[in-house]
Design an enzyme around this catalytic site. Structure first.
Site, PDB file in Angstrom:
ATOM      1  N   ASP A   1       0.829  -0.828  -0.305  1.00 52.39           N
ATOM      2  CA  ASP A   1      -0.522   0.379  -0.153  1.00 52.39           C
ATOM      3  C   ASP A   1       0.872   0.970  -0.353  1.00 52.39           C
ATOM      4  O   ASP A   1       1.982   0.942   0.058  1.00 52.39           O
ATOM      5  CB  ASP A   1      -0.999   0.299   1.839  1.00 52.39           C
ATOM      6  CG  ASP A   1      -1.841   0.429   0.857  1.00 52.39           C
ATOM      7  OD1 ASP A   1      -1.913   2.074  -0.343  1.00 52.39           O
ATOM      8  OD2 ASP A   1      -3.219   0.970   1.728  1.00 52.39           O
TER       9      ASP A   1
HETATM   10  C1  BGC Z   1      -5.017   3.396  -0.149  1.00 46.42           C
HETATM   11  C2  BGC Z   1      -5.617   2.531  -1.113  1.00 46.42           C
HETATM   12  C3  BGC Z   1      -4.842   3.079  -1.976  1.00 46.42           C
HETATM   13  C4  BGC Z   1      -3.428   3.640  -2.219  1.00 46.42           C
HETATM   14  C5  BGC Z   1      -3.362   4.493  -3.637  1.00 46.42           C
HETATM   15  C6  BGC Z   1      -3.628   4.254  -0.103  1.00 46.42           C
HETATM   16  O1  BGC Z   1      -3.744   5.514   0.884  1.00 46.42           O
HETATM   17  O2  BGC Z   1      -5.167   2.439   1.443  1.00 46.42           O
HETATM   18  O3  BGC Z   1      -6.534   1.791  -0.861  1.00 46.42           O
HETATM   19  O4  BGC Z   1      -5.316   2.110  -3.275  1.00 46.42           O
HETATM   20  O5  BGC Z   1      -3.507   4.474  -1.239  1.00 46.42           O
HETATM   21  O6  BGC Z   1      -4.162   5.042  -3.616  1.00 46.42           O
END
Ligand code: BGC
Length: 760
Positions: A285
């Site tokens: 993530d």
């Molecule tokens: C989130 C994810 C997301 C990623 C990319 C993160 O902060 O937890 O769900 O896919 O950002 O935007």
């Protein structure tokens, strides 16, 4: 005849396998050849996923020097950018100016639609209709692949039992069985039967794992859970996505058994790859590699090595892999084999998506011009949104409204575009959404006299407003005082036959980093509703929310409540369709509504305990509260209809079963009301005696049935020992002989039940 069919089937399976083997061999040869030319730096470069900024930035870090890094072969994937022009330019740099011309994979948070926005996932889940859910993902994929993208960071399948957690809005609620069906439907919708049409993209199941169990519902907080609970309740939806062939998995921010998911070898290798057989790529993530430093796992070099050793392939934004893996290799902290394996998985994904054959295959200006937010896609969004609404109350059948007379349309969300799409609609344009006022005009023409009054600000709390306005104005302040606004609304109510109050949360009051410790409607809106109740006019609430709210007062005082979550681009039209009876609501909630925050976590498939409370009244030395009943305001699976459904007693085909026999459980469902309508008939099973304690009941099946007024239908479920299985203390998944209670009903509380004995 049977023999011929069998032989034909076997031959078909043989041919498919052969074809897959040949395709694999071809891919391996291609990638072996490519990797033989790659330097160590270029291999590490493939593991780097960057965000140039300006798009969906969800952390404090944004990648720098992106163009230059692409030229140097330091970038494998990129996200946060859409549009044929922009993506073509970036892809040009990779395929024309980098040494090996390796194309970039372009990802994005395509969560509930791309340009055409569907209901937020929690809303979508309440339709319990896998065809509709799959269709929404298919349309999203089709739009996204015209717009330059080949990778969606969806589905989010985190089970959540705590509505304080803002990200409950992004998933399918509290139940693992329903959540697993939805996970499969989403993967199927995004990925199709393969990527050959160019209209499907790679899905990414997230957030692996257990992210929804953050302590106290506070985002990114610690998770600590027994293996039994994990296997039984939290892991199944991720596993369902893997079984459905999802191409990628995103590791979560939280820790599991004391080790952050992103660096957790048990999770990413032993469970995911070895036990579940996952072959695709695992991405972190947003900066979750780097964040392991704050978790207490060491400096950037140490946490990057930890992640690679654990089985992580791609590093989102943090560039820990890019800047430290070479050094770690030299120092023997990671191996060349591990770097190669990660690089190979990323190249395989690109190969399977067809990017080596045509790096521009997901850029389609013609299709983009025709499809993005097309009339056809908007029509689908309108239909799907209407299916996601849940009628929570309808006293005296105040709904559906008549297409005549005068309506006072009030509330901060009644004529508002900024909050229709809900959280995580990064490519949706709120200005192209339909507000409720316009929707009502569209559906009723001039037949209804509408008096509009805003009535209240979304919130009068300026610090809350500031916190939810980070992506643009969601909670705005009117120039007038709260008293003036309420006065105007009360005057409108005085002239009307019925009041429709469109109230609830701002879209960014749920979603990422949007936890709440208080789940009431904002005070400004409560004050408005109190004043409206005093007018004595029938009061219909249209409720916008990204999570279950505590609305006991509203339930007691409003005539009707229609929960619309955040419906998406066609919000107003879909709401008007339902308010005026063009569509009869059939949604059923997938997350329990508590009476107050103190009951949280509250969920239907809880354990019995040694001192269960019988009934609602407080009893000393029972598991209960002094100040609130144990029961929720609305139980899981609950939702009303404009018509009435009645259930006959339960019929069981047998009382005593043995081994692999099949039990048929059925009820006769009758539409005893005035309208045609759909009912989600739900099957639950209780296992009252087992070697480990079991939930009071678990959902095991459901069917959505359409009936005309007066019509009846027998609804049957086949039950086999497969549905009786659970994880025992040794984490063995099996069933144990004994008594079982079968329940069929309209929600998890109101069921018809019967007992059977099942021996081995
Ligand atoms: C989130 C994810 C997301 C990623 C990319 C993160 O902060 O937890 O769900 O896919 O950002 O935007």
């Amino acid at each position: 005849m049977k023999k011929i069919i069998c032989v034909a089937l076997l031959y078909a399976v043989f041919c498919t396998n052969l074809h897959a083997q040949q395709a694999n061999a071809k891919m391996n040869a291609y990638i072996n050849n490519l990797m033989s030319k790659m330097t160590l730096e270029e291999k590490i470069g493939q593991l780097n996923l960057v965000v140039p900024g300006g798009g969906s930035v969800t952390g404090s870090v944004v990648s720098q020097g992106v163009d230059d890094n692409i030229r140097k072969g330091n970038v494998g994937g990129l996200f946060g950018i859409t549009g044929p022009d922009k993506i073509r330019k970036i892809q040009d740099i990779a395929v024309k100016n980098s040494r090996l011309h390796i194309p970039i994979i372009f990802g994005l948070d395509v969560i509930h639609g791309h340009r055409t926005i569907f209901p937020i996932p929690l809303g979508l889940s309440t339709c319990w209709d896998m065809n509709l859910i799959e269709r929404s993902a298919r349309i999203a994929a089709s739009e996204a692949t015209a717009d330059g993208l080949s990778w969606a960071f969806s589905p989010m399948v985190d089970i959540a039992r705590d509505p304080r957690w803002g990200r409950i809005s992004e998933g399918s609620g509290e139940d693992q069985f329903l959540g697993s069906q939805i996970a499969k439907a989403m993967v199927k919708g995004y990925q199709g039967a393969g990527y050959s049409s160019g209209k499907n993209l790679m899905a990414c199941v997230k957030h692996f794992a257990l992210y929804g169990a953050a302590e106290a519902g506070r985002d990114y907080n610690t998770v600590d859970m027994s293996r039994i609970k994990m296997y039984e309740y939290y892991l199944p939806p991720y596993k369902a996505a893997v079984d459905a062939g999802v191409g990628s998995v995103m590791s979560s921010f939280n820790e599991i058994d004391g080790v952050p998911a992103t660096g957790n070898k048990w999770l990413l290798t032993d469970l995911l790859r070895k036990q579940w057989g996952f072959k695709g790529l695992v991405v972190s993530d947003y900066t979750s590699v780097n964040e392991m430093t704050a978790h207490g796992m060491g400096d950037l070099q140490a946490v990057s090595a930890l992640a690679l050793n654990a089985g992580l392939d791609m590093d989102m934004v943090g560039e820990g892999f890019l800047t430290t893996l070479k050094k770690s290799l030299q120092q023997g902290k990671v191996t060349q084999k591990q770097i190669d394996a990660a690089c190979r998985r990323i190249l395989e994904a690109k190969y399977q998506l067809g990017l080596f054959e045509d790096p521009y295959r997901y850029i389609n200006e013609d299709r983009a011009a025709k499809e993005l937010l097309s009339a056809e896609n908007r029509a689908a969004a309108r239909e799907i949104a209407a299916h996601s609404f849940v009628l929570l109350k309808n006293a005296g059948q105040v709904l559906p409204l008549k297409k005549s007379g005068t309506i006072a349309l009030v509330g901060p969300l009644a004529n508002n575009k900024n909050n229709m799409l809900g959280t995580w609609a990064v490519s949706g344009d709120p200005q192209l959404s339909v507000p409720v006022l316009d929707g009502i005009k569209n559906v009723t023409g001039n037949a209804v006299n509408i008096i509009y009054a805003k009535g209240a600000n979304l919130t009068d709390d300026s610090s809350m407003a500031k916190n939810v306005n980070v992506f643009g104005p969601r909670a705005e302040f009117d120039g007038r005082s709260p008293e003036e606004m309420i006065k105007e609304a009360v005057e409108a109510a005085g002239k009307a036959d019925v009041v429709v109050a469109v109230v609830g949360e701002a879209s960014e009051m749920s979603g990422e980093a949007a936890s709440r410790s208080n789940l009431d409607l904002p005070e400004s809106q409560q004050n408005l509703l109190k004043a409206l109740v005093k007018t004595g006019k029938p009061l219909v609430l249209v409720l916008f929310n990204g999570r279950p709210l505590t609305i006991s007062w509203e339930d007691a005082n409003a005539s009707a409540i229609l929960d619309v979550w955040f419906p998406g681009s066609e919000a107003g039209n879909a709401i008007a369709d339902v308010l005026f009876g063009n569509y009869n609501p059939a949604g059923k909630i997938t997350a329990t509504f508590p009476r107050n925050v103190g009951q949280v976590p509250i969920y239907y498939n809880h354990k019995n305990t040694g001192r269960p409370l019988e009934g609602e009244a407080f009893q000393k030395f029972r598991s209960d509260y002094l100040d609130v009943p144990n029961s929720p305001l609305y139980p899981f699976g609950y939702g009303l209809s404009y018509t009435a459904f009645s259930y006959s007693d339960l019929k069981l085909s047998k009382q005593n079963l043995k081994g692999n026999e099949t039990l048929t459980a059925s009820v006769t469902l009758t539409n005893s009301g005035q309208y045609a309508g759909q009912e989600v008939v739900q099957l639950y099973i209780t296992d009252p005696v087992a070697s480990v304690t079991r939930a009071v009941k678990d959902l095991k099946g459901f069917q959505k049935i359409m009936l005309q007024p007066g019509e009846s239908k027998e609804v049957s479920f086949s039950i086999t020992p497969e549905q009786l299985k659970f994880y025992n203390s040794n984490l063995k998944y099996d069933w144990e002989a004994g008594e079982f209670i079968v329940h069929i009903g309209t929600n998890s509380r109101d069921v018809k039940s019967g007992k059977v004995n099942w021996s081995k």
